[in-house]
Design a protein around this motif. Sequence first.
Motif, PDB file in Angstrom:
ATOM      1  N   ARG A 265      56.917  52.161   1.400  1.00  0.00           N
ATOM      2  CA  ARG A 265      57.207  52.734   0.346  1.00  0.00           C
ATOM      3  C   ARG A 265      55.644  52.825  -1.029  1.00  0.00           C
ATOM      4  O   ARG A 265      55.325  51.308  -1.685  1.00  0.00           O
ATOM      5  N   GLN A 266      55.370  53.826  -1.762  1.00  0.00           N
ATOM      6  CA  GLN A 266      53.893  53.694  -2.696  1.00  0.00           C
ATOM      7  C   GLN A 266      54.807  54.701  -4.320  1.00  0.00           C
ATOM      8  O   GLN A 266      55.004  55.889  -3.557  1.00  0.00           O
ATOM      9  N   LEU A 267      53.793  54.335  -5.133  1.00  0.00           N
ATOM     10  CA  LEU A 267      55.040  54.777  -6.844  1.00  0.00           C
ATOM     11  C   LEU A 267      52.107  54.508  -6.723  1.00  0.00           C
ATOM     12  O   LEU A 267      52.249  54.206  -7.088  1.00  0.00           O
ATOM     13  N   ALA A 268      52.086  55.891  -7.461  1.00  0.00           N
ATOM     14  CA  ALA A 268      50.952  56.591  -7.995  1.00  0.00           C
ATOM     15  C   ALA A 268      51.264  56.872  -9.384  1.00  0.00           C
ATOM     16  O   ALA A 268      52.270  57.280  -9.439  1.00  0.00           O
TER      17      ALA A 268
ATOM     18  N   LYS B  60      45.835  64.319 -14.947  1.00  0.00           N
ATOM     19  CA  LYS B  60      44.993  62.384 -15.385  1.00  0.00           C
ATOM     20  C   LYS B  60      45.463  62.689 -13.753  1.00  0.00           C
ATOM     21  O   LYS B  60      46.132  62.969 -12.887  1.00  0.00           O
ATOM     22  N   PRO B  61      44.225  61.829 -12.919  1.00  0.00           N
ATOM     23  CA  PRO B  61      44.316  61.268 -12.214  1.00  0.00           C
ATOM     24  C   PRO B  61      44.675  60.036 -12.152  1.00  0.00           C
ATOM     25  O   PRO B  61      44.774  59.516 -12.944  1.00  0.00           O
ATOM     26  N   VAL B  62      45.246  59.473 -10.802  1.00  0.00           N
ATOM     27  CA  VAL B  62      45.935  58.363 -10.321  1.00  0.00           C
ATOM     28  C   VAL B  62      44.971  57.067 -11.302  1.00  0.00           C
ATOM     29  O   VAL B  62      44.187  56.748 -10.481  1.00  0.00           O
ATOM     30  N   PHE B  63      45.727  56.661 -11.521  1.00  0.00           N
ATOM     31  CA  PHE B  63      44.863  55.226 -12.390  1.00  0.00           C
ATOM     32  C   PHE B  63      45.330  53.357 -11.497  1.00  0.00           C
ATOM     33  O   PHE B  63      44.704  52.762 -11.065  1.00  0.00           O
ATOM     34  N   ARG B  64      46.846  53.811 -10.567  1.00  0.00           N
ATOM     35  CA  ARG B  64      47.168  52.200 -10.652  1.00  0.00           C
ATOM     36  C   ARG B  64      48.485  53.205  -9.485  1.00  0.00           C
ATOM     37  O   ARG B  64      48.959  54.182  -9.139  1.00  0.00           O
ATOM     38  N   MET B  65      49.023  52.076  -8.624  1.00  0.00           N
ATOM     39  CA  MET B  65      49.609  52.064  -7.751  1.00  0.00           C
ATOM     40  C   MET B  65      50.357  50.979  -7.541  1.00  0.00           C
ATOM     41  O   MET B  65      50.049  49.840  -7.548  1.00  0.00           O
ATOM     42  N   VAL B  66      51.817  51.029  -6.986  1.00  0.00           N
ATOM     43  CA  VAL B  66      52.999  50.280  -7.223  1.00  0.00           C
ATOM     44  C   VAL B  66      52.853  50.564  -5.598  1.00  0.00           C
ATOM     45  O   VAL B  66      53.539  51.606  -5.239  1.00  0.00           O
TER      46      VAL B  66
END
Length: 217
Positions: A161-164, A171-177
């Motif tokens: 599972r991944q949250l961008a 704006k671009p994605v700056f972190r991923m959970v």
Amino acid sequence: MKVCTDACVLGAYADVAGARILDIGTGTGLLALMTAQRNPNSLIDAVEIDADAFGQAAENIAASPFAKQVITIHERIQDFMASGRKYDRILTNPPFYTNHLRSPDSTVNRALHTDELPFSELIEAVVRLLEPEGQWWVLLPPYETGKLAKLASEAELSPFRQLALRHHAKKPVFRMVTGFSFQADNRSDEVLDIYEPDGRTYSTAFRNLLRDFYLIF
């Protein structure tokens, strides 16, 4: 280190359904406290290497309603044996800078740079401490997430599972959970915008996720 929005997202988004939970590098104690609030039946070990951060986490936890759930431990995760027990969930917001300019403050360097906790050693600790059916949740920038996932796959840990996370849709994605497990099958991917496109108004999805933690909501 101050509490940051992306760490709050990790604490609110990660699955914390387990009975025994480990927070690697607890810092202020944020993730441990959010976990205790979300799961009142959990017991949480919060490990921190930095003496000042450990002291602050212990103080914050002692002053909270969740003091009986959380134990703070001043130790390197590489040396932490947990008395032989394993964890249902592991959460970490690890340092990720490698070749960036160092701060004159050693505490900042320890929190942000991988010198004292390289990804390879972090993964070794997770493999040693995670239950076979457990989950490991990590917060990192996109590039570092890819590096970690490649190393984790060699230890048979895969993202399920991944949250961008973006400031807003322009704006671009700056972190991923990212949630990792030893038994990942189907994978789920999501995107969360903190703000509406105006860059000022919190998005409905962000409000819903953080409603139980942000007093302004």
